[in-house]
Scaffold this active site. Structure first.
Site, PDB file in Angstrom:
ATOM      1  N   CYS A   1      -5.297  -2.671   2.717  1.00 48.15           N
ATOM      2  CA  CYS A   1      -5.200  -2.559   4.175  1.00 48.15           C
ATOM      3  C   CYS A   1      -6.299  -3.355   4.865  1.00 48.15           C
ATOM      4  CB  CYS A   1      -5.203  -1.087   4.575  1.00 48.15           C
ATOM      5  SG  CYS A   1      -4.719  -0.799   6.297  1.00 48.15           S
TER       6      CYS A   1
ATOM      7  N   LYS B   1      -9.823   2.347  -3.127  1.00 49.61           N
ATOM      8  CA  LYS B   1     -10.272   1.711  -1.888  1.00 49.61           C
ATOM      9  C   LYS B   1     -11.719   2.066  -1.576  1.00 49.61           C
ATOM     10  CE  LYS B   1      -8.806   1.042   2.916  1.00 49.61           C
ATOM     11  NZ  LYS B   1      -7.859   1.489   3.983  1.00 49.61           N
TER      12      LYS B   1
ATOM     13  N   GLU C   1       0.837  -1.209   0.000  1.00 47.24           N
ATOM     14  CA  GLU C   1       0.000   0.000   0.000  1.00 47.24           C
ATOM     15  C   GLU C   1       0.869   1.255   0.000  1.00 47.24           C
ATOM     16  OE1 GLU C   1      -3.443   2.039   2.864  1.00 47.24           O
ATOM     17  OE2 GLU C   1      -2.166   0.428   3.609  1.00 47.24           O
TER      18      GLU C   1
END
Length: 270
Positions: A142, A84, A16
């Site tokens: 994440c 995301k 990430e």
């Protein structure tokens, strides 16, 4: 990355926000570093999946930030992008911002990202395998890996390999990186797909479709891992229908409780 490339992988995965710049940003520094990265990928001739912060400037000059992941093809083209979907509250955005307006001033590290809305499935070519010329890959960023239904939707849309990229540096040397890594095991078993995980401070690793950990790095330890993984072949009941079974169990429990006759605890009249 150069060490890993010696083993001729089909895909390289970085974690990430692996790029310390805005990929495809308009600033001269962003443009120069974006070009450098594309040249690096074209030279190696291996696709690269990596995380990067990105932004978009709206017509009213409003800037929309996103936590993103990109797949660069072997010839340096942006093959796919994922933004995301499930952002971290009070980390990547402030929920109820109009009401909690004071929180942003109290904590400077809070971002102001906008959530994506597309369950992106990426295509990665496979070298020297006529029976399986390509695989369908999706990535979650994440802590998205802890949400079963979110991961399920990627697999239901066609992904037969799941990757997860993360920054676990926030946790330090605690049990949290290990707990975070363990969540990927459940997602692999639920959907019967292998998972490849890249974390910038660890734990990086590979998990097969049966939930077995094939490889795992330490935390805060420089490492590169390469493994051969077998893509998932069939959708599980959970992948196709989600939590319908557990929801039915809850509904049945309420029905049974409602139909259960209540015993009179009081004494009978004489």
């Amino acid at each position: 990355t150069r060490e890993a490339l010696k083993e001729q992988p089909d895909l390289v995965i970085w974690p990430e926000t692996a790029t310390p710049f805005y990929f495809s940003g308009v600033a001269p520094t962003d443009q120069a570093l974006t070009t450098d990265l594309i040249v690096f990928v074209k030279k190696n001739r291996v696709p690269l999946l990596f995380g990067s912060p990105t932004y978009e400037v709206k017509p009213n000059r409003q800037i929309i930030g996103r936590n993103s992941a990109f797949l660069l093809s072997a010839d340096g083209r942006v093959e796919a992008a994922y933004h995301k979907i499930h952002l971290v509250p009070f980390g990547e955005y402030i929920p109820l911002k109009n009401v909690l307006f004071f929180v942003e001033k109290m904590v400077e590290a809070i971002g102001d990202f906008q959530a994506g809305d597309e369950y992106t499935v990426m295509t990665v070519p496979v070298q020297g395998n006529e029976a399986l010329p390509e695989v369908k890959v999706s990535t979650v960023i994440c802590y998205e890996i802890i949400f079963p239904d979110l991961v399920r939707r990627f697999v239901d849309k066609g992904a037969n390999v799941i990757t997860t990229v993360t920054n676990d540096a926030w946790f330090g040397k605690t049990s949290a990186p290990y707990q975070h890594f363990s969540m990927a095991v459940f997602r692999a078993v639920e959907n019967r797909v292998p998972i490849a995980r890249a974390a910038n401070t660890g734990i990086s690793g590979f998990i097969n479709a049966q939930g077995h950990i094939l490889a795992a790095s330490g935390i805060f330890t420089p490492a590169h891992l390469t493994r051969t993984i077998v893509p998932g072949s069939e959708k599980t009941f959970y992948t196709r229908f989600g939590a319908i079974f557990s929801s039915a169990c809850v509904l049945a429990s309420f029905i049974l409780l409602a139909w259960t006759p209540k015993k009179n605890s009081g004494s009978k009249p004489a």
